[in-house]
Scaffold this motif. Structure first.
Motif, PDB file in Angstrom:
ATOM      1  N   PRO A   1       0.980  -1.275  -0.095  1.00 27.69           N
ATOM      2  CA  PRO A   1       0.023   0.098   0.083  1.00 27.69           C
ATOM      3  C   PRO A   1       0.887   1.255  -0.126  1.00 27.69           C
ATOM      4  CG  PRO A   1      -0.945  -1.701   1.607  1.00 27.69           C
ATOM      5  CD  PRO A   1       0.518  -2.098   1.135  1.00 27.69           C
ATOM      6  N   GLY A   2       2.124   1.193   0.497  1.00 32.04           N
ATOM      7  CA  GLY A   2       2.961   2.333   0.568  1.00 32.04           C
ATOM      8  C   GLY A   2       3.379   2.523  -0.833  1.00 32.04           C
ATOM      9  N   TYR A   3       3.812   1.473  -1.592  1.00 33.92           N
ATOM     10  CA  TYR A   3       4.085   1.722  -3.031  1.00 33.92           C
ATOM     11  C   TYR A   3       3.098   2.401  -3.770  1.00 33.92           C
ATOM     12  CZ  TYR A   3       8.533  -0.690  -2.397  1.00 33.92           C
ATOM     13  OH  TYR A   3       9.598  -1.300  -2.225  1.00 33.92           O
ATOM     14  N   VAL A   4       1.800   2.039  -3.393  1.00 33.55           N
ATOM     15  CA  VAL A   4       0.706   2.644  -4.197  1.00 33.55           C
ATOM     16  C   VAL A   4       0.269   4.160  -4.106  1.00 33.55           C
ATOM     17  CG1 VAL A   4      -1.927   2.421  -4.330  1.00 33.55           C
ATOM     18  CG2 VAL A   4      -0.574   0.287  -4.497  1.00 33.55           C
ATOM     19  N   SER A   5       0.513   4.353  -2.669  1.00 28.86           N
ATOM     20  CA  SER A   5       0.316   5.643  -2.009  1.00 28.86           C
ATOM     21  C   SER A   5       1.334   6.895  -2.737  1.00 28.86           C
ATOM     22  CB  SER A   5       0.038   5.699  -0.574  1.00 28.86           C
ATOM     23  OG  SER A   5       1.281   5.541  -0.156  1.00 28.86           O
ATOM     24  N   GLU A   6       2.399   6.014  -2.687  1.00 29.78           N
ATOM     25  CA  GLU A   6       3.473   6.847  -3.352  1.00 29.78           C
ATOM     26  C   GLU A   6       3.698   6.992  -4.794  1.00 29.78           C
ATOM     27  OE1 GLU A   6       6.086   8.769  -1.910  1.00 29.78           O
ATOM     28  OE2 GLU A   6       5.117   8.253   0.074  1.00 29.78           O
ATOM     29  N   GLY A   7       2.677   6.508  -5.452  1.00 26.16           N
ATOM     30  CA  GLY A   7       2.581   6.597  -6.987  1.00 26.16           C
ATOM     31  C   GLY A   7       3.445   5.723  -7.774  1.00 26.16           C
ATOM     32  N   LYS A   8       3.874   4.832  -7.188  1.00 24.05           N
ATOM     33  CA  LYS A   8       4.880   3.896  -7.831  1.00 24.05           C
ATOM     34  C   LYS A   8       4.036   3.205  -9.146  1.00 24.05           C
ATOM     35  CE  LYS A   8       8.809   0.878  -7.355  1.00 24.05           C
ATOM     36  NZ  LYS A   8       9.788   1.882  -7.881  1.00 24.05           N
ATOM     37  N   GLN A   9       4.746   3.070 -10.264  1.00 23.71           N
ATOM     38  CA  GLN A   9       3.941   2.448 -11.353  1.00 23.71           C
ATOM     39  C   GLN A   9       4.304   1.164 -11.779  1.00 23.71           C
ATOM     40  OE1 GLN A   9       1.213   4.028 -12.691  1.00 23.71           O
ATOM     41  NE2 GLN A   9       1.509   5.330 -11.432  1.00 23.71           N
ATOM     42  N   GLN A  10       5.637   0.771 -11.416  1.00 24.63           N
ATOM     43  CA  GLN A  10       6.365  -0.481 -11.647  1.00 24.63           C
ATOM     44  C   GLN A  10       6.990  -1.130 -10.436  1.00 24.63           C
ATOM     45  OE1 GLN A  10       8.315   0.387 -15.305  1.00 24.63           O
ATOM     46  NE2 GLN A  10       6.848  -1.333 -16.508  1.00 24.63           N
ATOM     47  N   LEU A  11       6.813  -2.221 -10.213  1.00 22.93           N
ATOM     48  CA  LEU A  11       7.368  -2.817  -8.945  1.00 22.93           C
ATOM     49  C   LEU A  11       7.969  -4.250  -9.385  1.00 22.93           C
ATOM     50  CD1 LEU A  11       8.047  -2.575  -5.903  1.00 22.93           C
ATOM     51  CD2 LEU A  11       6.181  -3.837  -5.528  1.00 22.93           C
ATOM     52  N   ALA A  12       9.087  -4.407  -9.003  1.00 23.43           N
ATOM     53  CA  ALA A  12       9.867  -5.864  -9.316  1.00 23.43           C
ATOM     54  C   ALA A  12      10.220  -6.564  -7.840  1.00 23.43           C
ATOM     55  CB  ALA A  12      10.926  -5.643 -10.160  1.00 23.43           C
ATOM     56  N   ILE A  13       9.831  -7.786  -7.898  1.00 19.53           N
ATOM     57  CA  ILE A  13       9.996  -8.428  -6.497  1.00 19.53           C
ATOM     58  C   ILE A  13      10.817  -9.732  -7.021  1.00 19.53           C
ATOM     59  CG2 ILE A  13       9.128  -9.687  -4.720  1.00 19.53           C
ATOM     60  CD1 ILE A  13       6.689  -8.038  -4.647  1.00 19.53           C
ATOM     61  N   GLY A  14      12.183  -9.842  -6.557  1.00 14.37           N
ATOM     62  CA  GLY A  14      12.870 -10.971  -6.761  1.00 14.37           C
ATOM     63  C   GLY A  14      12.767 -12.019  -5.731  1.00 14.37           C
ATOM     64  N   VAL A  15      12.544 -13.037  -5.989  1.00  9.70           N
ATOM     65  CA  VAL A  15      12.701 -14.353  -4.912  1.00  9.70           C
ATOM     66  C   VAL A  15      13.906 -15.371  -5.379  1.00  9.70           C
ATOM     67  CG1 VAL A  15      11.250 -16.134  -3.565  1.00  9.70           C
ATOM     68  CG2 VAL A  15      10.272 -14.109  -4.614  1.00  9.70           C
ATOM     69  N   GLY A  16      14.539 -15.219  -4.666  1.00 11.09           N
ATOM     70  CA  GLY A  16      16.050 -16.182  -5.003  1.00 11.09           C
ATOM     71  C   GLY A  16      16.555 -17.244  -4.068  1.00 11.09           C
ATOM     72  N   CYS A  17      16.921 -18.436  -4.848  1.00  7.81           N
ATOM     73  CA  CYS A  17      17.500 -19.540  -4.172  1.00  7.81           C
ATOM     74  C   CYS A  17      18.881 -19.575  -5.002  1.00  7.81           C
ATOM     75  CB  CYS A  17      16.644 -20.633  -4.244  1.00  7.81           C
ATOM     76  SG  CYS A  17      16.134 -21.184  -5.779  1.00  7.81           S
ATOM     77  N   THR A  18      19.621 -20.688  -4.666  1.00  8.48           N
ATOM     78  CA  THR A  18      20.760 -21.163  -5.282  1.00  8.48           C
ATOM     79  C   THR A  18      20.764 -21.038  -6.864  1.00  8.48           C
ATOM     80  OG1 THR A  18      21.367 -22.374  -3.314  1.00  8.48           O
ATOM     81  CG2 THR A  18      22.838 -22.642  -5.355  1.00  8.48           C
ATOM     82  N   GLY A  19      19.951 -22.072  -7.264  1.00 13.98           N
ATOM     83  CA  GLY A  19      19.971 -22.113  -8.829  1.00 13.98           C
ATOM     84  C   GLY A  19      18.780 -21.612  -9.396  1.00 13.98           C
ATOM     85  N   GLY A  20      17.818 -21.037  -8.723  1.00 16.71           N
ATOM     86  CA  GLY A  20      16.649 -20.719  -9.439  1.00 16.71           C
ATOM     87  C   GLY A  20      15.623 -21.576 -10.107  1.00 16.71           C
ATOM     88  N   GLN A  21      15.717 -22.825  -9.546  1.00 15.89           N
ATOM     89  CA  GLN A  21      14.877 -23.922 -10.024  1.00 15.89           C
ATOM     90  C   GLN A  21      13.914 -24.404  -9.420  1.00 15.89           C
ATOM     91  OE1 GLN A  21      17.587 -27.234 -11.481  1.00 15.89           O
ATOM     92  NE2 GLN A  21      15.862 -28.549 -11.912  1.00 15.89           N
ATOM     93  N   HIS A  22      14.164 -24.528  -7.973  1.00 19.33           N
ATOM     94  CA  HIS A  22      13.362 -25.165  -6.963  1.00 19.33           C
ATOM     95  C   HIS A  22      12.491 -24.133  -6.420  1.00 19.33           C
ATOM     96  CE1 HIS A  22      16.080 -28.486  -8.140  1.00 19.33           C
ATOM     97  NE2 HIS A  22      14.962 -29.058  -8.401  1.00 19.33           N
ATOM     98  N   ARG A  23      13.158 -23.978  -5.091  1.00 17.10           N
ATOM     99  CA  ARG A  23      12.537 -22.861  -4.018  1.00 17.10           C
ATOM    100  C   ARG A  23      12.076 -21.721  -4.477  1.00 17.10           C
ATOM    101  NH1 ARG A  23      17.927 -23.798  -0.175  1.00 17.10           N
ATOM    102  NH2 ARG A  23      18.591 -23.561  -2.724  1.00 17.10           N
ATOM    103  N   SER A  24      12.955 -20.929  -5.333  1.00 13.19           N
ATOM    104  CA  SER A  24      12.343 -19.744  -5.653  1.00 13.19           C
ATOM    105  C   SER A  24      11.118 -19.562  -6.489  1.00 13.19           C
ATOM    106  CB  SER A  24      13.708 -18.889  -6.178  1.00 13.19           C
ATOM    107  OG  SER A  24      14.080 -19.601  -7.482  1.00 13.19           O
ATOM    108  N   VAL A  25      11.287 -20.775  -7.484  1.00 16.36           N
ATOM    109  CA  VAL A  25      10.236 -20.754  -8.297  1.00 16.36           C
ATOM    110  C   VAL A  25       8.887 -21.139  -7.816  1.00 16.36           C
ATOM    111  CG1 VAL A  25       9.137 -22.336 -10.370  1.00 16.36           C
ATOM    112  CG2 VAL A  25      11.576 -21.642 -10.182  1.00 16.36           C
ATOM    113  N   ALA A  26       8.946 -21.908  -6.764  1.00 14.96           N
ATOM    114  CA  ALA A  26       7.576 -22.372  -6.171  1.00 14.96           C
ATOM    115  C   ALA A  26       7.085 -20.871  -5.203  1.00 14.96           C
ATOM    116  CB  ALA A  26       7.751 -23.461  -4.980  1.00 14.96           C
TER     117      ALA A  26
END
Length: 323
Positions: free
Chosen positions: A253-278
């Motif tokens: 909600p803070g990003y919305v109230s600040e008027g941000k138009q695009q937001l990227a959220i990265g979820v990372g694990c070691t290889g990007g195949q199992h945990r981060s994908v789920a």
């Protein structure tokens, strides 16, 4: 801040109109308003003569690949000179043709408009040789009296910061849900392929048990049910999700109230195949349930698949055992 609806504004619905006409006093924020409509997916045209609005709408209807898909937002104002005088007739014609349109009128106090023009060092469009900014503003205000009465939404920006103007327009035109104005991308990645450069939020989930070390799950991904269950049904993950969702409930909600138009959220694990994908998929589902406009992507999943195909998975993971 002042928002003044008139009789026509009672007809405004949650659906975004086919056409938005932006007009009002020069210096009241029309350029900022057009940026918002552009972010909302409208095809924007600035300084279009009033007599051409109908032609622009018809062009969009006739061209299936044209601006009709994105809807139209048109700025029509006193810069049009003698062409501006026909705007009321054009609006009547649009009504008769059944065009779904709304008109936004941006206004501000005279002293504030004078101050804005002085700070910008730009010439007021109705200031002719030998006239002052204040005289140009008065001439424009007289020209716009009937237009203002015809507007669906009048926004007074005298004491309004650009952020508040953006929020006000998004609230009125982003399909009844201001959160829809924020485009969110949630993507998984593997730290061994490099940390993300464009993420606004990064969540490292390498603390969770790794499905890779189960031979039956090693060749699968977080999109497969077996891996998803391995990751998501663990007590550690269940507890993590509670805290992660609580954090998102605070910051989004803070990003919305600040008027941000695009937001990227990265979820990372070691290889990007199992945990981060789920967990990227789970995060995307949660934000969608909260009314946000979300897309989910997996940055490094293709790399994992290529490694599997070439028989290099074991060697790759062994090299990163200490990560």
């Amino acid at each position: 801040m002042s928002i003044e609806p008139n009789e026509r504004s009672a007809k405004m619905t949650e659906n975004m109109p086919e056409l938005v006409i932006v007009t009002g006093m020069s210096g009241a924020g029309r350029t900022e308003a057009m940026h918002v409509f552009e972010d909302l997916g409208y095809y924007c045209v600035d300084n279009l003569p009033a007599s051409l609005i109908g032609s622009m709408v018809r062009l969009g209807k006739d061209d299936v690949d044209g601006p009709s898909k994105a809807r139209l937002a048109i700025v029509c104002d006193a810069r049009n000179g003698e062409y501006f005088g026909s705007l009321l007739d054009v609006l009547k014609s649009l009504d008769e043709d059944g065009v779904d349109f709304k008109m936004v009128f941006l206004d501000a106090g005279d002293s504030k408009l004078v101050s804005r023009y002085k700070s910008s060092r730009r010439r007021h469009p109705l200031c002719t040789e030998g006239t002052t900014i204040a005289q140009g503003i008065q001439k424009e205000r007289s020209l716009l009296v009937d237009i203002r009465e015809r507007a669906d939404l009048v926004i007074d920006t005298t004491e309004m910061m650009p952020q508040k103007l953006r929020s006000t327009i998004r609230s009125a035109f982003s399909e009844g849900n201001e959160r829809r104005g924020l485009s969110v991308t949630v993507y998984s990645f593997g730290f061994k392929h490099g940390a993300p450069l464009d993420a606004d939020l990064v969540m490292d989930v390498r603390f969770l048990p790794n499905p890779y070390y189960d031979p039956e799950l090693r060749g699968l991904t977080g999109l497969d049910a077996a891996v998803r269950d391995f990751v998501m049904l663990r007590d550690e993950t269940i507890e993590f999700k509670k805290r992660w969702h609580a954090l998102l409930d605070v910051v989004m909600p803070g990003y919305v109230s600040e008027g941000k138009q695009q937001l990227a959220i990265g979820v990372g694990c070691t290889g990007g195949q199992h945990r981060s994908v789920a967990l990227a998929e789970s995060t995307g589902d949660y934000l969608k349930s909260k009314g946000y406009r979300v897309s989910v992507a997996h940055r490094d999943l293709g790399k994992a698949e290529r490694a599997k195909a070439s028989g290099d998975v074991l060697a790759t993971e062994a090299a990163d055992f200490s990560v």
